[in-house]
Design a protein around this motif. Sequence first.
Motif, mmCIF file in Angstrom:
data_model
loop_
_atom_site.group_PDB
_atom_site.id
_atom_site.type_symbol
_atom_site.label_atom_id
_atom_site.label_comp_id
_atom_site.label_asym_id
_atom_site.label_seq_id
_atom_site.Cartn_x
_atom_site.Cartn_y
_atom_site.Cartn_z
ATOM 1 N N HIS A 277 0.838 -1.197 0.000
ATOM 2 C CA HIS A 277 0.000 0.000 0.000
ATOM 3 C C HIS A 277 0.880 1.256 0.000
ATOM 4 N N PHE A 278 2.157 1.087 0.397
ATOM 5 C CA PHE A 278 3.053 2.222 0.575
ATOM 6 C C PHE A 278 4.266 2.215 -0.352
ATOM 7 N N ARG A 279 4.493 1.118 -1.059
ATOM 8 C CA ARG A 279 5.679 1.035 -1.920
ATOM 9 C C ARG A 279 5.376 0.189 -3.151
ATOM 10 N N ASP A 280 6.237 0.325 -4.143
ATOM 11 C CA ASP A 280 6.138 -0.483 -5.354
ATOM 12 C C ASP A 280 7.067 -1.685 -5.222
ATOM 13 N N PRO A 281 6.815 -2.742 -5.994
ATOM 14 C CA PRO A 281 7.715 -3.906 -5.945
ATOM 15 C C PRO A 281 9.108 -3.549 -6.437
ATOM 16 N N ASP A 282 10.087 -4.256 -5.920
ATOM 17 C CA ASP A 282 11.475 -4.105 -6.365
ATOM 18 C C ASP A 282 11.749 -5.080 -7.509
ATOM 19 N N PRO B 217 5.696 0.032 -19.791
ATOM 20 C CA PRO B 217 5.030 1.334 -19.661
ATOM 21 C C PRO B 217 4.885 1.764 -18.203
ATOM 22 N N GLU B 218 4.656 3.040 -17.987
ATOM 23 C CA GLU B 218 4.433 3.571 -16.643
ATOM 24 C C GLU B 218 3.249 2.845 -15.995
ATOM 25 N N GLY B 219 3.371 2.591 -14.690
ATOM 26 C CA GLY B 219 2.284 1.966 -13.944
ATOM 27 C C GLY B 219 2.137 0.479 -14.186
ATOM 28 N N HIS B 220 3.135 -0.147 -14.832
ATOM 29 C CA HIS B 220 3.079 -1.568 -15.150
ATOM 30 C C HIS B 220 4.409 -2.243 -14.807
ATOM 31 N N TYR B 221 4.372 -3.587 -14.801
ATOM 32 C CA TYR B 221 5.565 -4.393 -14.535
ATOM 33 C C TYR B 221 5.658 -5.513 -15.553
ATOM 34 N N ILE C 146 1.861 -6.199 -16.440
ATOM 35 C CA ILE C 146 0.965 -6.327 -15.291
ATOM 36 C C ILE C 146 0.749 -4.935 -14.684
ATOM 37 N N PRO C 147 -0.503 -4.458 -14.660
ATOM 38 C CA PRO C 147 -0.776 -3.148 -14.061
ATOM 39 C C PRO C 147 -0.501 -3.152 -12.555
ATOM 40 N N ARG C 148 -0.029 -2.041 -12.043
ATOM 41 C CA ARG C 148 0.296 -1.910 -10.620
ATOM 42 C C ARG C 148 -0.891 -2.268 -9.733
ATOM 43 N N ASP C 149 -2.098 -1.889 -10.132
ATOM 44 C CA ASP C 149 -3.253 -2.139 -9.267
ATOM 45 C C ASP C 149 -3.663 -3.611 -9.225
ATOM 46 N N GLN C 150 -3.028 -4.467 -10.028
ATOM 47 C CA GLN C 150 -3.310 -5.898 -9.956
ATOM 48 C C GLN C 150 -2.333 -6.642 -9.054
ATOM 49 N N VAL C 151 -1.278 -5.958 -8.583
ATOM 50 C CA VAL C 151 -0.323 -6.589 -7.673
ATOM 51 C C VAL C 151 -0.963 -6.669 -6.291
ATOM 52 N N VAL C 152 -1.107 -7.907 -5.789
ATOM 53 C CA VAL C 152 -1.741 -8.151 -4.495
ATOM 54 C C VAL C 152 -0.752 -7.917 -3.359
ATOM 55 N N GLY C 153 0.477 -8.414 -3.538
ATOM 56 C CA GLY C 153 1.491 -8.269 -2.497
ATOM 57 C C GLY C 153 2.706 -9.113 -2.827
ATOM 58 N N GLY C 154 3.680 -9.042 -1.940
ATOM 59 C CA GLY C 154 4.924 -9.778 -2.136
ATOM 60 C C GLY C 154 4.967 -11.030 -1.277
ATOM 61 N N ALA C 155 5.592 -12.081 -1.815
ATOM 62 C CA ALA C 155 5.756 -13.319 -1.058
ATOM 63 C C ALA C 155 6.696 -13.052 0.119
ATOM 64 N N ALA C 156 6.225 -13.320 1.325
ATOM 65 C CA ALA C 156 7.002 -12.981 2.523
ATOM 66 C C ALA C 156 7.471 -14.197 3.315
ATOM 67 N N LEU C 157 6.648 -15.246 3.381
ATOM 68 C CA LEU C 157 6.950 -16.386 4.247
ATOM 69 C C LEU C 157 6.415 -17.656 3.625
ATOM 70 N N ARG C 158 7.282 -18.660 3.455
ATOM 71 C CA ARG C 158 6.851 -19.990 3.016
ATOM 72 C C ARG C 158 6.560 -20.781 4.291
ATOM 73 N N TYR C 159 5.330 -21.279 4.429
ATOM 74 C CA TYR C 159 4.983 -21.998 5.653
ATOM 75 C C TYR C 159 4.558 -23.447 5.422
#
Length: 184
Positions: free
Chosen positions: A58-63, A136-140, A159-172
């Motif tokens: 919500h506060f940053r873009d993917p790296d 393009p701008e706003g895409h990955y 992939i548009p920025r607004d379709q990114v749900v989140g980053g993989a953080a923990l494999r459980y």
Amino acid sequence: MNPVMKEIFSWIKVFVIVGLVVILLRMFVMGNYEVHGESMQPSFEDGERVIIDKLSFHFRDPDRFETVVFELDDGRELIKRVIGLPGDRIEFVDDELYVNGEAVEEPYLETDEDGINTSTGTMNTEQIPDGAADVPEGHYFTLGDHRGNSLDSRNLGFIPRDQVVGGAALRYWPIGEFTWISDP
């Protein structure tokens, strides 16, 4: 109100509050994702489960090279690696990835005993007809780690920025593979 009804009412309040907290956490803070297929091997295997960090997105873009989950227009969610950021030029020359004209080392790709990349695939697709792409701008631009067996930006487009749900953080899951995910 009699004491039994008071006790029942207080338990109902607890369950409602806990339910609301869980719903809010799943909507805005974290999510669950099950890996389907072989497209991210060897980084992720079919059936593995990961926790998705939604809050920081919500506060940053993917790296670049970060593993993200994004949602397609049809509601399916996919896990892929971000290769191209807005403004980047992505291309493959002799099966080697170039970003903005510079060759990129990809340590997450599967190699054989001689160190040869076995995760190859083509860049020449309907979406990328000449083997190169300007993001393009706003895409990955995303790719699976198992390039020969991945539905990714080569087929889906950017992939548009607004379709990114989140980053993989923990494999459980499986429990023996429990690890924090740190992308290169």
